[in-house]
Enzyme design. Sequence first.
Site, PDB file in Angstrom:
ATOM      1  N   ASP A  24       0.855  -1.183   0.000  1.00  7.93           N
ATOM      2  CA  ASP A  24       0.000   0.000   0.000  1.00  7.93           C
ATOM      3  C   ASP A  24       0.890   1.232   0.000  1.00  7.93           C
ATOM      4  O   ASP A  24       2.029   1.161  -0.468  1.00  7.93           O
ATOM      5  CB  ASP A  24      -0.937  -0.041   1.216  1.00  7.93           C
ATOM      6  CG  ASP A  24      -2.302   0.551   0.932  1.00  7.93           C
ATOM      7  OD1 ASP A  24      -2.377   1.780   0.769  1.00  7.93           O
ATOM      8  OD2 ASP A  24      -3.278  -0.202   0.859  1.00  7.93           O
ATOM      9  N   HIS A  57      -3.485   6.010   3.482  1.00  8.25           N
ATOM     10  CA  HIS A  57      -4.252   4.815   3.142  1.00  8.25           C
ATOM     11  C   HIS A  57      -3.621   3.549   3.709  1.00  8.25           C
ATOM     12  O   HIS A  57      -4.304   2.685   4.273  1.00  8.25           O
ATOM     13  CB  HIS A  57      -4.388   4.718   1.624  1.00  8.25           C
ATOM     14  CG  HIS A  57      -5.397   3.729   1.151  1.00  8.25           C
ATOM     15  ND1 HIS A  57      -5.110   2.390   0.986  1.00  8.25           N
ATOM     16  CD2 HIS A  57      -6.695   3.877   0.784  1.00  8.25           C
ATOM     17  CE1 HIS A  57      -6.186   1.755   0.550  1.00  8.25           C
ATOM     18  NE2 HIS A  57      -7.164   2.637   0.409  1.00  8.25           N
ATOM     19  N   SER A  93     -11.345  -1.295   0.471  1.00  4.85           N
ATOM     20  CA  SER A  93      -9.975  -1.193   0.955  1.00  4.85           C
ATOM     21  C   SER A  93      -9.907  -1.562   2.434  1.00  4.85           C
ATOM     22  O   SER A  93      -8.875  -2.034   2.913  1.00  4.85           O
ATOM     23  CB  SER A  93      -9.438   0.230   0.776  1.00  4.85           C
ATOM     24  OG  SER A  93      -8.885   0.416  -0.483  1.00  4.85           O
TER      25      SER A  93
END
Length: 427
Positions: A69, A108, A270
């Site tokens: 990520d 994220h 996600s």
Amino acid sequence: MTRRGRAGVIAVLVAGLVGGLVTPAAATTPSPDAAADPVRAAEYWLDDYGIRDAWRTTRGEGARIAIIDTGIGRGPVEFAGAVVGGTDVSDIGAPDGRLPVGAVDGNHGSWVASLAAARGTGADTGMIGVAPAAELLSVSIGVGNSSPVPFAEQISEAVRWSVDNGADIINLSLTTNTPDWDRSWDDAFLYAFDNDVVVVVAAGNRGTGTTRVGAPATIPGVLAVGGVDPDGRASVEASTQGITIGVAAPSENLLGISADGRVVSWNGTSGAAPIVAGVAALVRSAYPDLDAANVINRIISTAREVPGVSVPDPLYGYGLIDAAAALSATVPDVAQNPLGDLREWVRLYRRAESAPDPQPTPSAVEVPPLPPAEAAGPAGSPFLPSEQTLLYGTLPLGALTVGAILVALGVTAAVRRVRLASRTPSR
């Protein structure tokens, strides 16, 4: 790693990564513990999906999850002792993979990691992940124009690095705008499967333009995760659909720890993916001898069916995850991954460039000798018939001529008799 372009590379990464709405966190579900710690109380999935019950058996000890990520932040106390290694494949991050990559999506990776294995801020306070005793690997990637390295190449290197550094589970909370994937992913994902790694991927979100699952959720053998709202209904915005979805997990009103330690609320598959990756870590911890195919089989076989839905379903897959059942149920072993065989897919659909046909090597051929010629007879006159012309020419022709003359004479005589017989005598 070779820094070069690649033909057929995925054109767009949908919405950067599969994230969603981000707001300051607040408790969303009334709980007796809310007064003590509203953050922990807001994690409704811990009770609703059997995670607290699964903790009676294990909290993920011995399992290692690679988070491919934007990088897991170094600062938050919730990650203290959790991250045991990392790298950067984007050429713009830190060598340890802990520097957030990307101006928009930099947090994220931290949000994703916190859902998988955050430690909390105390025994009963702060955000805690599904497998709070599992180890994390932080592999930072960059998307779009933020990285000079082609995206497909980053994913290939990230997967290989994760396998080489002991990952039991790989989490990919990202999707693309196409069901197809770069050929380099064939070998990278086969490398993961051949080394007994469970690969968990996000299905994507309609809210960011993914109306159907895209790669890597379309790769045979990965565990693709769809999303549901807090009531267990397929999320309209924070999920999508497709026949490759394996299970569904919460994708709305989720919490996440930002790289600076802030707790936020966000939506998207996600977040659903690392919840399932955490469940996979619990299963691997409880059953250390179980291979990846049977870990996946346990998760999908024990998923709770959605009333009125036949499985597998394009919205829910095999149903809603149930961590407690995945650890306690009796599940027969399988010999192969129930979600497909990438090697067989490659064999059927990847046509290797054909090699030129081998050229024959010329060699001498032995020809048998001709029989000896017959001795010539005495010369004859060219005006006299030979034995052959008499036998095959003159005699047959003479016989046919005589026969024809005889037939003609017979016909003439018959005609005369008919004429004579037809005359009437005069009176």
